[in-house]
Design a protein around this motif. Structure first.
Motif, mmCIF file in Angstrom:
data_model
loop_
_atom_site.group_PDB
_atom_site.id
_atom_site.type_symbol
_atom_site.label_atom_id
_atom_site.label_comp_id
_atom_site.label_asym_id
_atom_site.label_seq_id
_atom_site.Cartn_x
_atom_site.Cartn_y
_atom_site.Cartn_z
ATOM 1 N N ASP A 30 0.721 -1.072 -0.090
ATOM 2 C CA ASP A 30 -0.150 -0.207 0.002
ATOM 3 C C ASP A 30 0.796 1.420 0.086
ATOM 4 N N TYR A 31 2.048 1.302 0.175
ATOM 5 C CA TYR A 31 2.830 2.466 0.364
ATOM 6 C C TYR A 31 4.305 2.243 -0.414
ATOM 7 N N ALA A 32 4.990 3.403 -0.965
ATOM 8 C CA ALA A 32 6.289 3.261 -1.474
ATOM 9 C C ALA A 32 7.181 3.468 -0.219
ATOM 10 N N ILE A 33 8.607 2.851 -0.288
ATOM 11 C CA ILE A 33 9.490 3.106 0.842
ATOM 12 C C ILE A 33 10.764 3.742 0.266
ATOM 13 N N GLY A 34 11.293 4.687 0.835
ATOM 14 C CA GLY A 34 12.358 5.560 0.270
ATOM 15 C C GLY A 34 13.726 5.347 1.153
#
Length: 122
Positions: A30-34
């Protein structure tokens, strides 16, 4: 929501490290990670990012040397860092994007891990 970063350390120039970022309280679907790094006296800068769909982004200076990946079963993101240079020395942070996509700016990320020190020195 919690992110736990680890895997930093001291390595000689040309060496490798693998950073990990374990996510708790939400799904990587559900999310991008940086990944970001911050050297002393400098601003926090984006290094790499992986989107909900596995799409990736790299800052120009790490292209061809760093690889970001994720294991959805373990809800963990990895940053494989090869051919490390002294200028890669910094504290590395992982962070959750405010949405499913990757962004370059840290202002578009909300939850942050605690940071892990990477030192490249002979």
């Amino acid at each position: 929501v919690q992110l736990q970063a680890g895997g930093g350390g001291l390595v000689q120039p040309g060496g490798s490290l693998r950073l990990s970022c374990a996510a708790f309280g939400f799904s990587l679907d559900d999310y991008a990670i940086g990944w970001f790094h911050q050297a002393p006296g400098k601003e926090r800068e984006g290094v790499s990012c992986i989107g909900y769909d596995g799409g990736t982004w790299y800052e120009d200076s790490v292209k061809g040397r760093f690889t970001i990946s994720k294991d959805n079963a373990r809800n963990t993101v990895y940053l494989q860092m090869n051919s490390l240079k002294p200028e890669d020395t910094a504290v590395y942070y992982c962070a959750r994007s405010k949405g499913i996509n990757c962004f370059r700016s840290a202002r578009n990320f909300d939850s942050w891990g605690q940071g892990t020190q990477v030192t490249v020195s002979s």
